[in-house]
Write a protein that holds these residues in place. Structure first.
Motif, PDB file in Angstrom:
ATOM      1  N   ILE B  33       0.837  -1.210   0.000  1.00  0.00           N
ATOM      2  CA  ILE B  33       0.000   0.000   0.000  1.00  0.00           C
ATOM      3  C   ILE B  33       0.870   1.258   0.000  1.00  0.00           C
ATOM      4  N   ARG B  34       1.941   1.244   0.800  1.00  0.00           N
ATOM      5  CA  ARG B  34       2.815   2.425   0.814  1.00  0.00           C
ATOM      6  C   ARG B  34       3.464   2.651  -0.558  1.00  0.00           C
ATOM      7  N   LEU B  37       0.850   4.077  -2.846  1.00  0.00           N
ATOM      8  CA  LEU B  37       0.604   5.492  -2.529  1.00  0.00           C
ATOM      9  C   LEU B  37       1.680   6.375  -3.164  1.00  0.00           C
ATOM     10  N   ARG B  38       2.929   5.959  -3.033  1.00  0.00           N
ATOM     11  CA  ARG B  38       4.020   6.761  -3.607  1.00  0.00           C
ATOM     12  C   ARG B  38       3.924   6.816  -5.126  1.00  0.00           C
ATOM     13  N   THR B  40       1.252   6.439  -6.922  1.00  0.00           N
ATOM     14  CA  THR B  40       0.072   7.215  -7.323  1.00  0.00           C
ATOM     15  C   THR B  40       0.356   8.707  -7.187  1.00  0.00           C
ATOM     16  N   ALA B  41       1.094   9.076  -6.141  1.00  0.00           N
ATOM     17  CA  ALA B  41       1.417  10.492  -5.928  1.00  0.00           C
ATOM     18  C   ALA B  41       2.196  11.046  -7.120  1.00  0.00           C
TER      19      ALA B  41
END
Lengths: 288, 288
Positions: B33-34, B37-38, B40-41
């Protein structure tokens, strides 16, 4: 309560909702989302969801320059609840056990969804209130709630959302109000109640009100003002309304009654109740 | 189709689902997930959602070491569709317009949700198929579909999900199958069909099959093999099944029929239809 992985998509949904509440500028919205993604990637999941909520709504306020994106929504909900408060009050008075009914409506007030702007409440509200009153509690510590209330000397009532504050008032009318302090957020946090949202709710003057000094959508004690922390320490009983307060306080060693509706699957699982359940849950302090 | 901000929470939901499909280890799930998230950012939102989907599912495979997390789910869906295929085939044959019925079932096959493992299909399947057949199309270019089919010389049929491939077969039985090449993904991508998922579906041998050389959950041409790109270029007609293929190909200058169910609000808005709609949409190439 820690943050579960299921909370992550929800954070992003919240960030998007708040961005849209605050601006129509796609570019600014995208910038907010990218910042929230980065913050979430580095967020400690051992913290509670409102810790992340606080970060999200700070980013939204910073990027849009809007100090309170939910202001209009909050006014609307206050107005809607103001309209139904008299009817709810009569219903409670006429019921078999008025104080239990008041407690139940305070818990259930999270349930009351009034639909899109322009929705005509008039014809529906009777049945909405009736069904709220007839709903069962999944965790029901009401008997202990009333016993405890009689003995407590200093009670803190931690408020949650704007609008619902009218139903908190309904419950406060059955509490030893001179011993109660009602607590609002220290700054805008989603649609949570702040000092600025109390106008025309009738709460000011009826009960003593303080703010907690924090803009988190919950009660993150280390983020609250020293004055509030002192009060929290000194109080012998806490009434904690809503999910955000539960998420941030569960695990705290204090005598607390949690009044909430389990509005998400993660919280429902944490409490071991079905999603959507109404809860009056007592947590006792460790023996001293 | 570009990525809309509403797609972001959905990416995270997908990443969580895939992580759980691949591992029970909370720590590995959190690591995935982390990373998502990165990614996607930093993701360019001008790319299509399946571009991000490809990244997500690569991360899941890398972190878990599971080369195909959806393998069991795919086998289950193949098995379920295998069971209903004979009944669907009879229903189509008996209907007033068999080829239109076959086309409709191919489009609607995305709809068919068989519930949790162990769900007893037997008694329900008749009514599930009936209601799929009686549903209206929100965009209905069927007449042109059949006219075009008669004239086309080289047709590429881009497959989508495992399971549904049985209903693609149902449609293929009404197409000039000797002119058709069925296309599968070049590697595992969610529950999308790959060469390895074709066993016992009866498709091999019935129609010529190629893979596109890419593990994206859609058709990202620049990510496909040179052989596939050549075929795509040469084909005079493309049948594109499902959302992922639409999201990656819309905007491409080619004669394409999109067969899909608009399963998400973003795609529905992009197509200007109601969420959940069935669509047979023709897009013509620019005049040459």
């Amino acid at each position: 309560m820690k943050t579960y992985l299921e909370c992550i998509p929800c954070f992003l949904r919240q960030a998007l909702e708040a961005s849209r509440m605050a601006t129509h500028d796609d570019g600014v919205q995208a910038k907010i989302i990218r910042r929230v993604l980065r913050e979430t990637a580095n967020f400690s999941f051992s913290l509670s969801p409102p810790h992340m909520g606080q970060k999200i709504h700070r980013i939204v306020r910073e990027e849009t320059g809007d100090p309170d994106p939910y202001r209009a929504e909050k006014l609307r909900y206050n107005m809607l609840y103001a309209q139904i408060y008299p009817q709810a009050k009569k219903m409670v008075a006429r019921s078999e056990n008025p104080r239990d009914s008041a407690l139940k409506l305070a818990v259930a007030s999270n349930v009351l969804d009034f639909g899109p702007p322009g929705f005509n409440l008039g014809s529906k509200i009777g049945s909405i209130l009736e069904s709220a009153l007839s709903e069962e509690l999944a965790i029901d510590d009401r008997a202990s709630f009333w016993r405890t209330m009689e003995k407590a000397e200093e009670i803190l009532y931690l408020g949650d959302n704007t609008g619902e504050v009218f139903f908190d008032r309904l419950l406060l009318e059955h509490l030893p109000v001179e011993k109660v302090t009602f607590v609002v957020r220290g700054g805008p946090a989603i649609n949570d109640i702040t000092m600025g949202d109390l106008d025309d709710t009738g709460l000011n003057g009826f009960v003593s009100v303080v703010d907690n000094g924090s803009d988190a959508p919950g009660t993150i004690l280390e983020d609250c003002s020293p004055e509030f922390r002192q009060r929290f320490e000194a109080a012998d009983l806490i009434i904690s309304k809503g999910q955000g307060n539960y998420e941030t306080l569960s695990g705290i060693d204090k005598h607390i009654f949690y009044l909430l509706k389990a509005k998400c699957p993660v919280l429902a699982r944490d409490l071991d109740v079905a999603e959507g359940s109404l809860v009056v849950k007592e947590v006792l302090p460790k023996a001293v």
